[in-house]
Write a protein that holds these residues in place. Structure first.
Motif, PDB file in Angstrom:
ATOM      1  N   UNK A   1      -0.598  37.332  51.038  1.00  0.00           N
ATOM      2  CA  UNK A   1       0.759  37.141  51.553  1.00  0.00           C
ATOM      3  C   UNK A   1       1.644  38.363  51.301  1.00  0.00           C
ATOM      4  N   UNK A   2       1.473  38.996  50.148  1.00  0.00           N
ATOM      5  CA  UNK A   2       2.302  40.161  49.803  1.00  0.00           C
ATOM      6  C   UNK A   2       1.981  41.357  50.697  1.00  0.00           C
ATOM      7  N   UNK A   3       0.777  41.357  51.262  1.00  0.00           N
ATOM      8  CA  UNK A   3       0.412  42.430  52.193  1.00  0.00           C
ATOM      9  C   UNK A   3       1.000  42.165  53.578  1.00  0.00           C
ATOM     10  N   UNK A   4       1.266  40.867  53.877  1.00  0.00           N
ATOM     11  CA  UNK A   4       1.703  40.487  55.225  1.00  0.00           C
ATOM     12  C   UNK A   4       3.205  40.286  55.354  1.00  0.00           C
ATOM     13  N   UNK A   5       3.827  39.818  54.277  1.00  0.00           N
ATOM     14  CA  UNK A   5       5.230  39.369  54.376  1.00  0.00           C
ATOM     15  C   UNK A   5       6.166  40.213  53.540  1.00  0.00           C
TER      16      UNK A   5
ATOM     17  N   UNK B   1       9.073  38.847  52.279  1.00  0.00           N
ATOM     18  CA  UNK B   1       9.690  37.981  51.263  1.00  0.00           C
ATOM     19  C   UNK B   1       8.808  36.766  51.006  1.00  0.00           C
ATOM     20  N   UNK B   2       8.788  36.346  49.754  1.00  0.00           N
ATOM     21  CA  UNK B   2       7.996  35.166  49.378  1.00  0.00           C
ATOM     22  C   UNK B   2       8.792  34.310  48.409  1.00  0.00           C
TER      23      UNK B   2
ATOM     24  N   UNK C   1       3.651  44.967  51.662  1.00  0.00           N
ATOM     25  CA  UNK C   1       4.851  44.837  52.483  1.00  0.00           C
ATOM     26  C   UNK C   1       5.990  44.158  51.716  1.00  0.00           C
ATOM     27  N   UNK C   2       5.614  43.371  50.725  1.00  0.00           N
ATOM     28  CA  UNK C   2       6.572  42.518  50.014  1.00  0.00           C
ATOM     29  C   UNK C   2       7.721  43.325  49.381  1.00  0.00           C
TER      30      UNK C   2
ATOM     31  N   UNK D   1      11.240  35.543  45.608  1.00  0.00           N
ATOM     32  CA  UNK D   1      12.294  34.586  45.234  1.00  0.00           C
ATOM     33  C   UNK D   1      11.743  33.529  44.279  1.00  0.00           C
ATOM     34  N   UNK D   2      12.484  33.259  43.198  1.00  0.00           N
ATOM     35  CA  UNK D   2      12.095  32.181  42.267  1.00  0.00           C
ATOM     36  C   UNK D   2      12.700  30.873  42.750  1.00  0.00           C
ATOM     37  N   UNK D   3      11.853  29.892  43.018  1.00  0.00           N
ATOM     38  CA  UNK D   3      12.364  28.589  43.469  1.00  0.00           C
ATOM     39  C   UNK D   3      11.885  27.482  42.519  1.00  0.00           C
TER      40      UNK D   3
END
Ligand SMILES: NC(=O)c1ccc[n+]([C@@H]2O[C@H](COP(=O)([O-])OP(=O)(O)OC[C@H]3O[C@@H](n4cnc5c(N)ncnc54)[C@H](OP(=O)(O)O)[C@@H]3O)[C@@H](O)[C@H]2O)c1
Length: 294
Positions: free
Chosen positions: A166-170, A172-173, A239-240, A244-246
């Protein structure tokens, strides 16, 4: 020393086989196609034929959310399979190392869970694993149950590999920051399990029973993701930009998870001389292996 490994194609199973093959163990690995632990007769046949000193059960139904919708499958693999294994191990006098989970606890503790703490699983997965533990205990005195937590590794699907993808694609997480636990490297757990297996083969007297093994230190899923990203940027461009801490409430899942599931490994260290590495050091080793293929 002859060792049978079930679930040999899982993330722990593959590490166990890899490490055991580089030692003097005589390893007999079985993936699900080769040996389904819910197939009683086939299981009995294989154990009778091979007569191993130790069986290591790394097979599991490990889909925490899906288990809520497939309880029969979860109970078959996590409860019935271990029950058959334990019964045949008792019949043929093999020892059994069975892997279990931090999700047998409800997460209401404010200190790392000890082996003697009462269990109270929150979901089907945890409940099915707890039932598997109980079946092993009642059928076979010569058992070691190793509870572990937040398992990740080079092989298979896990949180660390999902974050890398996900960090390679997006850009923000969002990652949950109010569940506390101890990430455990599958490679470290395999090493610990094989130390225990060797002790079973060599020690005159052994303290059978339940043990905890996890990486040293406690973090959150958010803390783990942060470290994964920090370490991965040494090897690749991600990419990231924003992590965000949720809260758990903001990330509803099918199964409820314990808010706290760190495990106290003191007993494992005392009995087997196994000292878990700090979780972030083990993570670094795994990330390096993922990127360098070593
Ligand atoms: N993953 C975690 O975060 C975590 C945390 C705490 C404890 N644990 C425990 O650690 C152990 C290892 O977990 P893991 O992450 O390595 O799991 P995994 O990657 O899902 O591996 C489990 C393996 O068991 C196989 N399997 C499923 N049903 C089977 C059956 N009926 N007979 C034989 N094999 C079967 C699976 O095969 P298929 O893929 O073909 O179905 C898979 O290869 C398990 O006991 C798990 O409960 C895991």
């Amino acid at each position: 020393m002859k060792v049978v490994i079930t679930g040999a194609n899982g993330q722990l199973g593959r590490e166990l086989v890899r490490q055991a093959k580089s030692t003097d163990f005589e390893v007999h690995p079985f993936d699900r196609q080769q040996l389904d632990i819910t197939q009683k007769n086939r299981l009995k046949q294989v154990l009778a034929r091979l007569s191993p000193a130790v069986v290591i059960n790394a097979a599991a139904y490990s889909h925490v959310d899906r288990a809520e919708d497939e309880p029969d499958r979860a109970y078959a693999v996590n409860s019935d399979g271990p029950a058959y294994l334990a019964r045949f191990c008792a019949d043929y006098q093999h020892a059994l190392i069975h892997i279990s989970t931090d999700y047998v606890f409800d997460g209401n503790s404010d200190r790392p869970y000890r082996e003697s703490d009462p269990i109270a699983p929150l979901g089907i997965y945890g409940h099915s694993k707890a039932k598997g533990e109980a079946a092993v205990r009642s059928a076979l005195p010569q058992h070691i149950i190793v509870r572990t937590s937040w398992l990740y590794g080079v092989y298979g699907h896990n949180f660390v590999k999902t974050i890398l993808k996900l960090a390679a694609e997006k850009k923000a997480l969002n990652v949950v920051a109010d569940q506390l636990g101890s990430p455990t490297s599958a490679a470290d757990l395999a090493t610990a399990t094989l130390i225990i297996a060797r002790k079973i083969g060599t020690a005159k007297k052994l303290a059978w029973g339940t043990y905890h093994y996890c990486g040293a230190g406690i973090t959150t899923w958010h803390g783990l993701a942060e470290k994964v990203i920090e370490l991965a940027t040494r090897y690749t461009v991600l990419r990231i930009r924003q992590l965000e801490a949720i809260s758990t409430a903001e990330w509803p899942t099918r199964a409820q998870r314990p808010l706290y599931s760190a495990l106290d490994c003191t007993r494992t260290t005392a009995q087997f001389g196994i000292n878990p590495l700090p979780w972030n050091q083990s993570l670094q080793n795994t990330i390096e292996r993922i990127f360098t293929g070593k």
